[in-house]
Enzyme design. Structure first.
Site, PDB file in Angstrom:
ATOM      1  N   ASP A 166      25.374 -54.417 -13.962  1.00  0.00           N
ATOM      2  CA  ASP A 166      24.295 -53.567 -13.447  1.00  0.00           C
ATOM      3  C   ASP A 166      24.342 -52.157 -14.016  1.00  0.00           C
ATOM      4  O   ASP A 166      23.343 -51.443 -13.969  1.00  0.00           O
ATOM      5  CB  ASP A 166      24.370 -53.476 -11.922  1.00  0.00           C
ATOM      6  CG  ASP A 166      24.191 -54.816 -11.241  1.00  0.00           C
ATOM      7  OD1 ASP A 166      23.803 -55.784 -11.932  1.00  0.00           O
ATOM      8  OD2 ASP A 166      24.447 -54.911 -10.030  1.00  0.00           O
TER       9      ASP A 166
ATOM     10  N   GLY B  46      10.131 -54.992 -26.054  1.00  0.00           N
ATOM     11  CA  GLY B  46       8.742 -54.557 -26.146  1.00  0.00           C
ATOM     12  C   GLY B  46       7.872 -55.058 -25.018  1.00  0.00           C
ATOM     13  O   GLY B  46       6.739 -55.511 -25.230  1.00  0.00           O
ATOM     14  N   ALA B  47       8.387 -54.979 -23.787  1.00  0.00           N
ATOM     15  CA  ALA B  47       7.662 -55.497 -22.627  1.00  0.00           C
ATOM     16  C   ALA B  47       6.343 -54.759 -22.408  1.00  0.00           C
ATOM     17  O   ALA B  47       6.221 -53.559 -22.672  1.00  0.00           O
ATOM     18  CB  ALA B  47       8.533 -55.370 -21.379  1.00  0.00           C
TER      19      ALA B  47
ATOM     20  N   GLU C  65      15.644 -57.504 -10.531  1.00  0.00           N
ATOM     21  CA  GLU C  65      16.003 -58.372  -9.413  1.00  0.00           C
ATOM     22  C   GLU C  65      15.787 -57.681  -8.067  1.00  0.00           C
ATOM     23  O   GLU C  65      15.373 -58.312  -7.094  1.00  0.00           O
ATOM     24  CB  GLU C  65      17.466 -58.774  -9.569  1.00  0.00           C
ATOM     25  CG  GLU C  65      18.029 -59.652  -8.477  1.00  0.00           C
ATOM     26  CD  GLU C  65      19.521 -59.865  -8.644  1.00  0.00           C
ATOM     27  OE1 GLU C  65      20.079 -60.718  -7.930  1.00  0.00           O
ATOM     28  OE2 GLU C  65      20.148 -59.178  -9.483  1.00  0.00           O
TER      29      GLU C  65
ATOM     30  N   ARG D 295      43.836 -57.922 -20.645  1.00  0.00           N
ATOM     31  CA  ARG D 295      44.732 -58.043 -21.803  1.00  0.00           C
ATOM     32  C   ARG D 295      45.336 -56.693 -22.180  1.00  0.00           C
ATOM     33  O   ARG D 295      46.550 -56.571 -22.413  1.00  0.00           O
ATOM     34  CB  ARG D 295      43.952 -58.619 -22.985  1.00  0.00           C
ATOM     35  CG  ARG D 295      44.693 -58.662 -24.306  1.00  0.00           C
ATOM     36  CD  ARG D 295      43.772 -59.269 -25.371  1.00  0.00           C
ATOM     37  NE  ARG D 295      44.391 -59.291 -26.690  1.00  0.00           N
ATOM     38  CZ  ARG D 295      44.295 -58.311 -27.591  1.00  0.00           C
ATOM     39  NH1 ARG D 295      43.619 -57.204 -27.286  1.00  0.00           N
ATOM     40  NH2 ARG D 295      44.867 -58.407 -28.771  1.00  0.00           N
TER      41      ARG D 295
ATOM     42  N   GLY E 174      33.304 -53.404  -9.404  1.00  0.00           N
ATOM     43  CA  GLY E 174      32.228 -52.458  -9.136  1.00  0.00           C
ATOM     44  C   GLY E 174      32.438 -51.670  -7.863  1.00  0.00           C
ATOM     45  O   GLY E 174      33.572 -51.455  -7.412  1.00  0.00           O
ATOM     46  N   ASP E 175      31.346 -51.250  -7.222  1.00  0.00           N
ATOM     47  CA  ASP E 175      31.412 -50.394  -6.040  1.00  0.00           C
ATOM     48  C   ASP E 175      32.256 -50.993  -4.916  1.00  0.00           C
ATOM     49  O   ASP E 175      33.054 -50.296  -4.288  1.00  0.00           O
ATOM     50  CB  ASP E 175      29.996 -50.119  -5.509  1.00  0.00           C
ATOM     51  CG  ASP E 175      29.311 -48.979  -6.250  1.00  0.00           C
ATOM     52  OD1 ASP E 175      30.019 -48.077  -6.725  1.00  0.00           O
ATOM     53  OD2 ASP E 175      28.070 -49.005  -6.355  1.00  0.00           O
TER      54      ASP E 175
ATOM     55  N   ILE F  30      23.145 -66.638 -16.111  1.00  0.00           N
ATOM     56  CA  ILE F  30      23.491 -66.711 -17.532  1.00  0.00           C
ATOM     57  C   ILE F  30      23.740 -65.309 -18.090  1.00  0.00           C
ATOM     58  O   ILE F  30      24.456 -65.141 -19.083  1.00  0.00           O
ATOM     59  CB  ILE F  30      22.404 -67.414 -18.373  1.00  0.00           C
ATOM     60  CG1 ILE F  30      21.112 -66.602 -18.433  1.00  0.00           C
ATOM     61  CG2 ILE F  30      22.131 -68.811 -17.874  1.00  0.00           C
ATOM     62  CD1 ILE F  30      20.160 -67.064 -19.510  1.00  0.00           C
TER      63      ILE F  30
ATOM     64  N   ASP G 196      25.628 -49.554 -12.720  1.00  0.00           N
ATOM     65  CA  ASP G 196      25.157 -48.684 -11.639  1.00  0.00           C
ATOM     66  C   ASP G 196      26.285 -47.909 -10.963  1.00  0.00           C
ATOM     67  O   ASP G 196      26.131 -47.446  -9.833  1.00  0.00           O
ATOM     68  CB  ASP G 196      24.396 -49.501 -10.599  1.00  0.00           C
ATOM     69  CG  ASP G 196      25.256 -50.579  -9.949  1.00  0.00           C
ATOM     70  OD1 ASP G 196      26.380 -50.834 -10.430  1.00  0.00           O
ATOM     71  OD2 ASP G 196      24.806 -51.179  -8.950  1.00  0.00           O
TER      72      ASP G 196
ATOM     73  N   THR H 178      30.641 -54.023 -14.298  1.00  0.00           N
ATOM     74  CA  THR H 178      29.489 -54.657 -13.662  1.00  0.00           C
ATOM     75  C   THR H 178      28.326 -54.632 -14.641  1.00  0.00           C
ATOM     76  O   THR H 178      28.088 -53.601 -15.285  1.00  0.00           O
ATOM     77  CB  THR H 178      29.081 -53.962 -12.346  1.00  0.00           C
ATOM     78  OG1 THR H 178      27.778 -54.407 -11.948  1.00  0.00           O
ATOM     79  CG2 THR H 178      29.055 -52.447 -12.494  1.00  0.00           C
TER      80      THR H 178
ATOM     81  N   GLY I  17      31.581 -59.362  -8.545  1.00  0.00           N
ATOM     82  CA  GLY I  17      30.916 -60.154  -9.576  1.00  0.00           C
ATOM     83  C   GLY I  17      31.655 -60.063 -10.904  1.00  0.00           C
ATOM     84  O   GLY I  17      32.132 -58.994 -11.277  1.00  0.00           O
TER      85      GLY I  17
ATOM     86  N   LYS J  37      -3.867 -58.763 -28.534  1.00  0.00           N
ATOM     87  CA  LYS J  37      -2.555 -59.304 -28.177  1.00  0.00           C
ATOM     88  C   LYS J  37      -2.735 -60.624 -27.434  1.00  0.00           C
ATOM     89  O   LYS J  37      -3.573 -60.738 -26.535  1.00  0.00           O
ATOM     90  CB  LYS J  37      -1.795 -58.305 -27.294  1.00  0.00           C
ATOM     91  CG  LYS J  37      -0.330 -58.644 -27.111  1.00  0.00           C
ATOM     92  CD  LYS J  37       0.414 -57.488 -26.428  1.00  0.00           C
ATOM     93  CE  LYS J  37       1.895 -57.789 -26.331  1.00  0.00           C
ATOM     94  NZ  LYS J  37       2.647 -56.659 -25.731  1.00  0.00           N
TER      95      LYS J  37
ATOM     96  N   ARG K 244      34.753 -62.541  -3.361  1.00  0.00           N
ATOM     97  CA  ARG K 244      34.453 -61.511  -2.369  1.00  0.00           C
ATOM     98  C   ARG K 244      35.333 -61.809  -1.156  1.00  0.00           C
ATOM     99  O   ARG K 244      35.603 -62.952  -0.837  1.00  0.00           O
ATOM    100  CB  ARG K 244      32.979 -61.510  -2.026  1.00  0.00           C
ATOM    101  CG  ARG K 244      32.110 -61.441  -3.298  1.00  0.00           C
ATOM    102  CD  ARG K 244      30.737 -60.896  -3.041  1.00  0.00           C
ATOM    103  NE  ARG K 244      29.915 -60.970  -4.242  1.00  0.00           N
ATOM    104  CZ  ARG K 244      29.802 -60.008  -5.130  1.00  0.00           C
ATOM    105  NH1 ARG K 244      30.477 -58.886  -4.970  1.00  0.00           N
ATOM    106  NH2 ARG K 244      29.033 -60.154  -6.196  1.00  0.00           N
TER     107      ARG K 244
ATOM    108  N   ARG L 145      20.501 -56.218  -8.806  1.00  0.00           N
ATOM    109  CA  ARG L 145      20.474 -55.861  -7.394  1.00  0.00           C
ATOM    110  C   ARG L 145      19.457 -54.745  -7.129  1.00  0.00           C
ATOM    111  O   ARG L 145      18.283 -54.913  -7.406  1.00  0.00           O
ATOM    112  CB  ARG L 145      21.880 -55.449  -6.923  1.00  0.00           C
ATOM    113  CG  ARG L 145      22.883 -56.582  -6.912  1.00  0.00           C
ATOM    114  CD  ARG L 145      24.207 -56.138  -6.333  1.00  0.00           C
ATOM    115  NE  ARG L 145      24.787 -55.028  -7.073  1.00  0.00           N
ATOM    116  CZ  ARG L 145      25.855 -54.348  -6.679  1.00  0.00           C
ATOM    117  NH1 ARG L 145      26.436 -54.661  -5.542  1.00  0.00           N
ATOM    118  NH2 ARG L 145      26.340 -53.363  -7.406  1.00  0.00           N
TER     119      ARG L 145
ATOM    120  N   ARG M 113      -0.342 -66.622 -22.817  1.00  0.00           N
ATOM    121  CA  ARG M 113       0.248 -66.618 -21.493  1.00  0.00           C
ATOM    122  C   ARG M 113       0.882 -65.275 -21.170  1.00  0.00           C
ATOM    123  O   ARG M 113       1.150 -64.467 -22.044  1.00  0.00           O
ATOM    124  CB  ARG M 113       1.356 -67.690 -21.391  1.00  0.00           C
ATOM    125  CG  ARG M 113       0.852 -69.110 -21.250  1.00  0.00           C
ATOM    126  CD  ARG M 113       2.040 -70.039 -21.167  1.00  0.00           C
ATOM    127  NE  ARG M 113       1.621 -71.435 -21.089  1.00  0.00           N
ATOM    128  CZ  ARG M 113       2.445 -72.459 -21.272  1.00  0.00           C
ATOM    129  NH1 ARG M 113       3.720 -72.246 -21.565  1.00  0.00           N
ATOM    130  NH2 ARG M 113       2.001 -73.694 -21.167  1.00  0.00           N
TER     131      ARG M 113
END
Length: 325
Positions: A132, A190-191, A228, A26, A107-108, A256, A134, A130, A16, A219, A77, A176, A167
């Site tokens: 991620d 602030g989830a 994901e 560079r 990555g891995d 994105i 990870d 990556t 990825g 709230k 890949r 992943r 909402r």
């Protein structure tokens, strides 16, 4: 240590794409030239090595690429690389091209490919890139900061419309099977709740109760971040609506998060890693992953690096939970 003179070094990006890969390319190209080594760009990752898709690079060929997302060498890949015959063909092409080493940015999966090449006598150097974050051997991977900032900007904009209509927004963040990016973004925006694969969650306790407490405090909008690797965002949104009566909308940010101009941190980190990878090869070292550990760029033997895992920062999860109320 291997003191064989270096004349030509192959550079590739694999797996990825991640913002900052171009800065690493560079830096590696220009440091090769500082050492009178010819940098050879290998297109489309290991696939390019298998099909001899290579070209010489120089300082001019990497002008202006640092600020661009993606990778100018392209990436892919390569299923053929899972077969030993494919590995041997790549080694033949490596030798035919007169290469004395390969720097691979990815990555891995990229590092597993390097490990196979290393077993056939190819001198390799890996750079972790990556979104991620990870990779077990490195505390930081190229692309993470840019992806986090891209996701944060998108979620902040979603919050504007969530505030206008009482909402719930359920947002899927890439990663992943790893929740590093989701947790980082969740704290930053602030989830109300952050759902990650590293921690089993109870729907009533971790989502519904959090929303109810928020409503009691007045709230008017609620943000649920879902990694994901957890998936099931629409089912989560449907269940929230059934339990609370609130309208719940799903947003999947998707690819994105892998695009856009790299941040200063990713440009600088990638430049340091790309430069250091060449320095290590010149010094006679190889078969390493260039890592960021304890605020320093350090080499880790690839065999050792392949066995490392990275645990989620559960203290950060506690921070997110405690301050969400």
């Amino acid at each position: 240590m291997d003191q064989k003179p270096l004349r030509r070094i192959g550079i590739l990006t694999s797996g990825g794409d991640a913002p900052g890969m171009n800065a690493a390319i560079r830096a590696a190209v220009r440091n090769c030239q500082q050492h009178k080594i010819t940098p050879i760009g290998i297109r489309r990752g290991f696939s390019g090595l298998l099909h001899s898709d290579m070209e010489e690079m120089d300082a001019r060929s990497v002008n202006g690429i640092m600020l661009r997302g993606g990778t100018v060498l392209n990436t892919a890949r390569c299923a053929e690389f899972h077969d030993h015959a494919g590995i041997l063909q790549a080694v033949r092409n490596y030798r035919y091209a007169g290469l004395d080493g390969i720097i691979a940015i990815g990555g891995d999966g990229t590092f597993r490919g390097l490990h196979e090449l290393q077993k056939e006598g190819v001198r390799v150097m890996g750079i972790p890139a990556t979104i991620d974050n990870d990779i077990g051997c490195s505390h930081y991977t190229i692309g993470f900061d840019t992806a986090a900032n891209t996701a944060i900007e998108a979620v902040d904009k979603l919050a504007d419309t969530m505030q206008s209509h009482e909402r719930v927004s359920v947002v899927e963040i890439m990663g992943r099977g790893a929740g590093h990016l989701a947790l980082y973004v969740g704290v930053a925006v602030g989830a109300t709740s952050i759902i990650i694969p590293e921690r089993e969650f109870d729907f009533e306790r971790d989502i519904i109760e959090q929303i109810r407490m928020g409503r009691q405090r007045g709230k008017h909008h609620h943000l649920i971040i879902v990694a994901e690797g957890v998936g099931g965002c629409q089912a989560i949104a449907d269940h929230i609506h059934e339990e609370t009566g609130l309208e719940a909308r799903v947003s999947i940010l998707g690819y994105i998060q892998r695009g856009g101009n790299p941040t200063a941190r990713d440009r600088v980190m990638a430049s340091r890693m790309g430069h250091f990878a060449v320095e290590q090869l010149v010094a006679g070292s190889h078969d390493q992953i260039i890592c960021y550990r304890d605020s320093r760029i350090v080499p880790v033997p690839i065999v050792e690096a392949m066995g490392m895992t990275k645990d989620l920062d559960m203290y950060m999860y506690k921070v997110a939970y405690d301050i969400s109320i």
